[in-house]
Design an enzyme around this catalytic site. Structure first.
Site, PDB file in Angstrom:
ATOM      1  N   GLY A  42      -6.218  -4.241  -2.008  1.00  0.00           N
ATOM      2  CA  GLY A  42      -5.729  -3.549  -3.188  1.00  0.00           C
ATOM      3  C   GLY A  42      -4.510  -2.714  -2.865  1.00  0.00           C
ATOM      4  N   GLN A  83       1.626   3.734  -3.746  1.00  0.00           N
ATOM      5  CA  GLN A  83       1.607   3.436  -2.318  1.00  0.00           C
ATOM      6  C   GLN A  83       2.906   2.799  -1.827  1.00  0.00           C
ATOM      7  OE1 GLN A  83      -2.505   1.498  -2.537  1.00  0.00           O
ATOM      8  NE2 GLN A  83      -2.389   2.297  -0.452  1.00  0.00           N
ATOM      9  N   CYS A 100      -7.471   2.944   4.102  1.00  0.00           N
ATOM     10  CA  CYS A 100      -6.380   2.877   3.138  1.00  0.00           C
ATOM     11  C   CYS A 100      -5.082   2.558   3.871  1.00  0.00           C
ATOM     12  CB  CYS A 100      -6.262   4.211   2.399  1.00  0.00           C
ATOM     13  SG  CYS A 100      -4.960   4.251   1.153  1.00  0.00           S
ATOM     14  N   LEU A 101      -4.281   1.693   3.251  1.00  0.00           N
ATOM     15  CA  LEU A 101      -2.988   1.342   3.842  1.00  0.00           C
ATOM     16  C   LEU A 101      -2.075   2.558   3.962  1.00  0.00           C
ATOM     17  CD1 LEU A 101      -2.411  -1.985   1.878  1.00  0.00           C
ATOM     18  CD2 LEU A 101      -3.126  -1.739   4.270  1.00  0.00           C
ATOM     19  N   HIS A 104     -11.072   2.891  -5.865  1.00  0.00           N
ATOM     20  CA  HIS A 104     -10.142   3.378  -4.842  1.00  0.00           C
ATOM     21  C   HIS A 104      -8.697   3.311  -5.347  1.00  0.00           C
ATOM     22  CE1 HIS A 104      -8.792   3.716  -0.504  1.00  0.00           C
ATOM     23  NE2 HIS A 104      -7.724   3.189  -1.059  1.00  0.00           N
ATOM     24  N   GLU A 105      -8.315   2.153  -5.903  1.00  0.00           N
ATOM     25  CA  GLU A 105      -6.935   1.982  -6.368  1.00  0.00           C
ATOM     26  C   GLU A 105      -6.632   2.864  -7.579  1.00  0.00           C
ATOM     27  OE1 GLU A 105      -4.959   0.667  -4.343  1.00  0.00           O
ATOM     28  OE2 GLU A 105      -6.530  -0.254  -3.137  1.00  0.00           O
ATOM     29  N   HIS A 162      -5.712   6.338  -6.685  1.00  0.00           N
ATOM     30  CA  HIS A 162      -4.301   6.506  -6.298  1.00  0.00           C
ATOM     31  C   HIS A 162      -3.438   6.895  -7.502  1.00  0.00           C
ATOM     32  CE1 HIS A 162      -4.032   5.528  -2.076  1.00  0.00           C
ATOM     33  NE2 HIS A 162      -4.740   4.420  -2.242  1.00  0.00           N
TER      34      HIS A 162
END
Length: 171
Positions: free
Chosen positions: A46, A51, A99-100, A141-142, A145
């Protein structure tokens, strides 16, 4: 299409509430394509627009239900602008997330087992998605953000993963 640079904490864009997507033009479609390519390159399951440094309410998710048993299992791509929760299950499940944008950390996070999400697809048409299990976790999660919330804000415990553990947890 091009790969965009992923931003990392403490970049302030990760802490802002993202703006609604109001136009679905060529620029928006290019952004979506770039996000998908960036997600695949990362690799992750995701990615939210903040991000990659863009404060827009846009997420892309690519996940296959049978991915854990078979890495060649087909994946489904979700592109959702302005996602909102319609409903969340009462049942909560603890799981490990990474997380990225927060490299070298993972944590245990309680999430709803099922979520119902509405939003707009890449053409600006309404979509509704029912997600459960790991897919529901990815959506939560996304969507966090887009509110300026990181998994570390919700984590019960945070640690640096052992080699191989981070890939299994990246959301």
């Amino acid at each position: 299409m091009s790969i965009r640079e992923i931003v990392y904490t403490p970049d302030p864009v990760l802490r802002r509430k993202a703006h609604k997507v109001t136009v679905f033009d060529k620029e928006t479609k290019t952004l979506i394509d770039d996000m998908v390519e960036t997600l695949r390159q990362a690799p992750g399951v995701g990615l939210a627009a903040p991000q990659i440094g863009i404060s827009s309410r846009l997420i892309v998710i690519e996940y296959g239900e049978d991915e854990e048993e078979n890495e060649n299992a087909p994946k489904k791509l979700y592109v959702v602008a302005n996602p909102e929760f319609v409903k969340k299950s009462d049942e909560m499940v603890e799981g490990i997330e990474g997380c990225l944008s927060v490299p070298n950390l993972v944590g245990t996070v309680d999430r709803h087992e099922e979520v119902w999400v509405k939003g707009l697809n890449r053409q600006g048409q309404p979509v509704k998605i029912k997600a459960k299990g790991w897919l529901a976790r990815i959506f939560q999660h996304e969507m966090d953000h887009l509110e300026g919330i990181l998994f570390t804000d919700r984590a019960n415990k945070i640690w640096q993963p052992a080699e191989g553990e981070a890939e299994a947890a990246d959301v």
